[in-house]
Design a protein around this motif. Sequence first.
Motif, mmCIF file in Angstrom:
data_model
loop_
_atom_site.group_PDB
_atom_site.id
_atom_site.type_symbol
_atom_site.label_atom_id
_atom_site.label_comp_id
_atom_site.label_asym_id
_atom_site.label_seq_id
_atom_site.Cartn_x
_atom_site.Cartn_y
_atom_site.Cartn_z
ATOM 1 N N GLY A 1 76.699 -10.061 47.362
ATOM 2 C CA GLY A 1 76.588 -10.008 48.814
ATOM 3 C C GLY A 1 76.418 -8.590 49.330
ATOM 4 O O GLY A 1 75.553 -8.321 50.172
ATOM 5 N N HIS A 2 77.233 -7.673 48.830
ATOM 6 C CA HIS A 2 77.119 -6.283 49.265
ATOM 7 C C HIS A 2 75.788 -5.669 48.827
ATOM 8 O O HIS A 2 75.203 -4.865 49.552
ATOM 9 C CB HIS A 2 78.284 -5.473 48.696
ATOM 10 N N PRO B 1 73.308 -11.879 60.993
ATOM 11 C CA PRO B 1 74.728 -11.520 61.120
ATOM 12 C C PRO B 1 75.463 -11.648 59.790
ATOM 13 O O PRO B 1 75.238 -12.597 59.035
ATOM 14 C CB PRO B 1 75.255 -12.522 62.162
ATOM 15 N N GLU B 2 76.338 -10.709 59.518
ATOM 16 C CA GLU B 2 77.033 -10.687 58.235
ATOM 17 C C GLU B 2 77.930 -11.898 58.040
ATOM 18 O O GLU B 2 78.119 -12.367 56.911
ATOM 19 C CB GLU B 2 77.841 -9.401 58.104
ATOM 20 N N LEU B 3 78.489 -12.430 59.114
ATOM 21 C CA LEU B 3 79.318 -13.617 58.991
ATOM 22 C C LEU B 3 78.502 -14.818 58.518
ATOM 23 O O LEU B 3 78.978 -15.638 57.725
ATOM 24 C CB LEU B 3 79.993 -13.935 60.326
ATOM 25 N N VAL B 4 77.261 -14.902 58.981
ATOM 26 C CA VAL B 4 76.377 -15.990 58.543
ATOM 27 C C VAL B 4 76.034 -15.812 57.069
ATOM 28 O O VAL B 4 76.070 -16.768 56.282
ATOM 29 C CB VAL B 4 75.099 -16.021 59.404
ATOM 30 N N VAL B 5 75.711 -14.578 56.676
ATOM 31 C CA VAL B 5 75.413 -14.300 55.271
ATOM 32 C C VAL B 5 76.628 -14.596 54.398
ATOM 33 O O VAL B 5 76.526 -15.214 53.324
ATOM 34 C CB VAL B 5 74.975 -12.838 55.091
ATOM 35 N N GLY B 6 77.794 -14.181 54.854
ATOM 36 C CA GLY B 6 79.007 -14.409 54.085
ATOM 37 C C GLY B 6 79.314 -15.881 53.904
ATOM 38 O O GLY B 6 79.687 -16.320 52.808
ATOM 39 N N LEU B 7 79.161 -16.665 54.957
ATOM 40 C CA LEU B 7 79.413 -18.105 54.859
ATOM 41 C C LEU B 7 78.427 -18.772 53.916
ATOM 42 O O LEU B 7 78.806 -19.631 53.103
ATOM 43 C CB LEU B 7 79.337 -18.741 56.247
ATOM 44 N N GLY C 1 59.434 -5.927 55.563
ATOM 45 C CA GLY C 1 60.251 -6.705 56.489
ATOM 46 C C GLY C 1 61.180 -7.670 55.768
ATOM 47 O O GLY C 1 62.320 -7.884 56.200
ATOM 48 N N LEU C 2 60.710 -8.227 54.647
ATOM 49 C CA LEU C 2 61.544 -9.145 53.868
ATOM 50 C C LEU C 2 62.762 -8.426 53.304
ATOM 51 O O LEU C 2 63.886 -8.951 53.354
ATOM 52 C CB LEU C 2 60.715 -9.753 52.737
ATOM 53 N N PHE C 3 62.563 -7.225 52.781
ATOM 54 C CA PHE C 3 63.687 -6.486 52.188
ATOM 55 C C PHE C 3 64.590 -5.866 53.252
ATOM 56 O O PHE C 3 65.738 -5.525 52.951
ATOM 57 C CB PHE C 3 63.162 -5.401 51.249
ATOM 58 N N LEU C 4 64.091 -5.708 54.468
ATOM 59 C CA LEU C 4 64.921 -5.178 55.556
ATOM 60 C C LEU C 4 65.613 -6.286 56.354
ATOM 61 O O LEU C 4 66.469 -5.999 57.194
ATOM 62 C CB LEU C 4 64.073 -4.340 56.511
ATOM 63 N N SER C 5 65.270 -7.537 56.081
ATOM 64 C CA SER C 5 65.794 -8.655 56.863
ATOM 65 C C SER C 5 67.311 -8.814 56.824
ATOM 66 O O SER C 5 67.891 -9.330 57.797
ATOM 67 C CB SER C 5 65.131 -9.966 56.414
ATOM 68 N N LEU D 1 81.686 -9.570 55.715
ATOM 69 C CA LEU D 1 81.292 -10.235 54.473
ATOM 70 C C LEU D 1 82.465 -10.307 53.497
ATOM 71 O O LEU D 1 82.710 -11.342 52.872
ATOM 72 C CB LEU D 1 80.118 -9.482 53.840
ATOM 73 N N SER D 2 83.197 -9.212 53.381
ATOM 74 C CA SER D 2 84.323 -9.176 52.443
ATOM 75 C C SER D 2 85.414 -10.160 52.838
ATOM 76 O O SER D 2 86.084 -10.740 51.980
ATOM 77 C CB SER D 2 84.902 -7.759 52.387
ATOM 78 N N LEU D 3 85.583 -10.369 54.115
ATOM 79 C CA LEU D 3 86.622 -11.265 54.603
ATOM 80 C C LEU D 3 86.388 -12.701 54.134
ATOM 81 O O LEU D 3 87.343 -13.438 53.861
ATOM 82 C CB LEU D 3 86.674 -11.216 56.128
ATOM 83 N N LEU D 4 85.131 -13.092 54.015
ATOM 84 C CA LEU D 4 84.801 -14.465 53.637
ATOM 85 C C LEU D 4 84.735 -14.674 52.129
ATOM 86 O O LEU D 4 84.908 -15.802 51.655
ATOM 87 C CB LEU D 4 83.454 -14.866 54.265
ATOM 88 N N LEU D 5 84.473 -13.623 51.363
ATOM 89 C CA LEU D 5 84.208 -13.799 49.934
ATOM 90 C C LEU D 5 85.350 -13.361 49.025
ATOM 91 O O LEU D 5 85.284 -13.618 47.825
ATOM 92 C CB LEU D 5 82.937 -13.021 49.543
ATOM 93 N N GLN D 6 86.368 -12.717 49.543
ATOM 94 C CA GLN D 6 87.413 -12.256 48.647
ATOM 95 C C GLN D 6 88.552 -13.257 48.530
ATOM 96 O O GLN D 6 88.754 -14.114 49.405
ATOM 97 C CB GLN D 6 87.953 -10.905 49.091
ATOM 98 N N THR D 7 89.301 -13.142 47.441
ATOM 99 C CA THR D 7 90.454 -13.994 47.175
ATOM 100 C C THR D 7 91.687 -13.110 46.997
ATOM 101 O O THR D 7 91.606 -11.886 47.085
ATOM 102 C CB THR D 7 90.217 -14.821 45.899
#
Length: 265
Positions: free
Chosen positions: A136-137, A109-115, A100-104, A204-210
Amino acid sequence: MNTRRPVAAALAVAGYVVMLVPILFVVVTAFTAGSTLRFPPEGLSTRWFEEALGYEPFLTALVSSLQLAALATALALLIGVPVAVAIHRGRIPGKGLVEGLFLSPLIVPELVVGLALYQQLMIGFGLDSLTALTLGHTALMIPYAVRVTGASLALADPHVEEAARGLGASPLRTFATVTLPLLRPGIFSAALLSFVTSFNNVPLSLLLQTREFRTLPVTMLDYVQQSYDPMVAAMATLILAGTVVLAVLAERTVGFAKIFGGINR
């Protein structure tokens, strides 16, 4: 389709229509001879495919996306495959909790992870965009590696590995000569699924790329905000065609139905 359950059958048909019809609109629009996104198209032409393949920002972003997807997939498999073996073949306590930890990452939500990654990795540690995106990916792809590889193990007969150890093979030799060949279809399927998912990721990419490192989906999204011509539809059609070709090759080589059939076991 089961005609004994008309409601379920109708919902299934409606679901297919909702998913497929917009895609068909995009594909048909990509072949338009006009200069705007319109349906039905104004004649037929491949001019927008030529424009897309010659547009430098798309080509640069394509290389970046391929590089990122390959790195994230490789790292996810390096972590996910041993975890899957430990969960399904090991004798560790709390296997359900570990799995469950590795599937979490699939739940958050990816936006939360990205932020969170943006604040910790890029602001806190000053990492560059490629490193932050790779981490992140990788975190998002690990569940695919663990689940699909675990499905392959669920379909495999554990007595084969026990027989190898009973004949004197060491744990490492047993893994290399018995377990790994059994895992090969699952690893291949997990790699393909992870690669395609990473390549097409947007939140995720939207928040982390430059500006120095941009992925293709986000570059296409930016282009849509500035222009209304069918070049994005043509690029999306090319990506769809590539994904379909990979899926067909994988199905004929490995067999997705067989692998994913073990997920529910």
